[in-house]
Scaffold this motif. Structure first.
Motif: not given
Ligand SMILES: C[S@@+](CC[C@H](N)C(=O)[O-])C[C@H]1O[C@@H](n2cnc3c(N)ncnc32)[C@H](O)[C@@H]1O
Length: 295
Positions: A1, A9-10, A13, A17, A95-96, A98, A116, A144, A172-173, A178
């Motif tokens: 990201m 994308t967060a 979603v 919701r 967590a986005g 959530d 996050d 991550f 989730e999601g 990754l």
């Molecule tokens: C589609 S969102 C899902 C968020 C939440 N779990 C939900 O279902 O509502 C993907 C999440 O992954 C996190 N994310 C993606 N790549 C990341 C990275 N390299 N490091 C930390 N977070 C990451 C984003 O910030 C985002 O919050």
């Protein structure tokens, strides 16, 4: 990201919701009164300008809302079951937006840790502040892909997590965004902070979805790539039990969103996501025997 903007994308979603409110209340599977507040100004404007009924007629929106209702409910049920069984620690990894810590009364006596990316977490905190809402969650900032995940258990402990107490991790999601290295490092970190009795609830794509994408998948794939969050990872459902077992986990349940929808919704709504056979939710546990063998 992207490093400089909250995850788009967060936002999508979370909005989906929140837009569950467009469904008649008797078929709603989850309520998220906060979701829409995190969304992009464009979605917020759409909501201001158009009636909920008009919004519901946007192509694809119903599918997206029904999918999020089902995915949210399956994971909410996993949280409720974990807490009913005595579980007291939840980690939301990626967590986005959530808001389970705020939405679920079942979590009143549990500790929730949200991990996050700084850009996403920053937007979450600013939005909650604007709403005047104080979440009881503990926040841990992480990228991550760049920050070593073997440091995560210690960072969680610094935030108050007890690694001797069973933990439910909700992933989730996230897995689809990754790299293989980040997936592997994440699972090792989760395993490190998860004593026997801990659970992992994650959504994932069956590899097929990425290898042989349908037209609908290709449209969403292009959209997520455009915002800098391409889909990169999936498992084959056949391989998942062994993959998890090699890492100390026993798969308890692995269900396609389409099947969960059939079990939870009336047929006319469930049919909106009947093609969602490659979007799945898996639930795994650290069993006593495997944990003892590995530790
Ligand atoms: C589609 S969102 C899902 C968020 C939440 N779990 C939900 O279902 O509502 C993907 C999440 O992954 C996190 N994310 C993606 N790549 C990341 C990275 N390299 N490091 C930390 N977070 C990451 C984003 O910030 C985002 O919050």
């Amino acid at each position: 990201m992207r490093d400089d903007t909250p995850s788009r994308t967060a936002q999508w979603v979370a909005a989906a919701r929140g837009l569950g409110m467009l469904l008649p209340s008797h078929v709603r599977l989850a309520e998220d009164p906060y979701g829409v507040a995190f969304s992009s100004p464009r979605i917020a404007k759409l909501l201001d300008d158009r009636s909920p009924r008009a919004l519901a007629s946007i192509p694809g929106l119903k599918t997206w809302i029904v999918y999020m209702q089902v995915r949210t409910r399956v994971l909410d049920d996993a949280v409720r079951a974990f807490v009913a069984g005595g579980g007291r620690q939840i980690v939301l990894l990626g967590a986005g937006f959530d808001c389970r810590a705020l939405r679920l009364p079942d979590l009143a006596n549990a500790q929730v840790f949200e991990v996050d990316h700084p850009a996403t977490q920053g937007h979450k905190l600013a939005t909650l502040e604007k709403l005047g809402v104080m979440s009881p969650a503990q926040y841990v900032t992480w990228d991550f892909e760049t920050r070593p995940l073997d440091e995560l258990p210690e960072a969680l402990a610094d935030a108050g997590h007890d690694p001797t107490v069973p933990t439910l991790t909700i992933w989730e999601g996230v897995t689809m965004y990754l790299t293989e290295a980040a997936i592997d490092a994440s699972i090792r970190a989760i395993t490190d902070y998860s004593p026997p009795g801990s659970q992992l609830a994650m959504t994932y794509f069956a590899k097929n979805r990425l290898r042989k994408p349908s037209l609908a998948t290709r449209i969403v794939q292009a959209a997520v790539a455009r915002v800098g969050e391409p889909w990169t990872w999936g498992w084959s459902p056949d391989e998942l039990p062994d993959y998890l077992e090699e890492r100390g986990w026993e798969l308890m349940r692995d269900i396609a969103a389409a099947d969960a929808a059939r079990a939870l919704l009336p047929a006319n709504l469930a049919s909106a996501i009947k093609a969602a056979t490659d979007s799945r939710v898996a639930l795994a546990v650290v069993p006593e025997s495997i944990a003892i063998a590995q530790r």
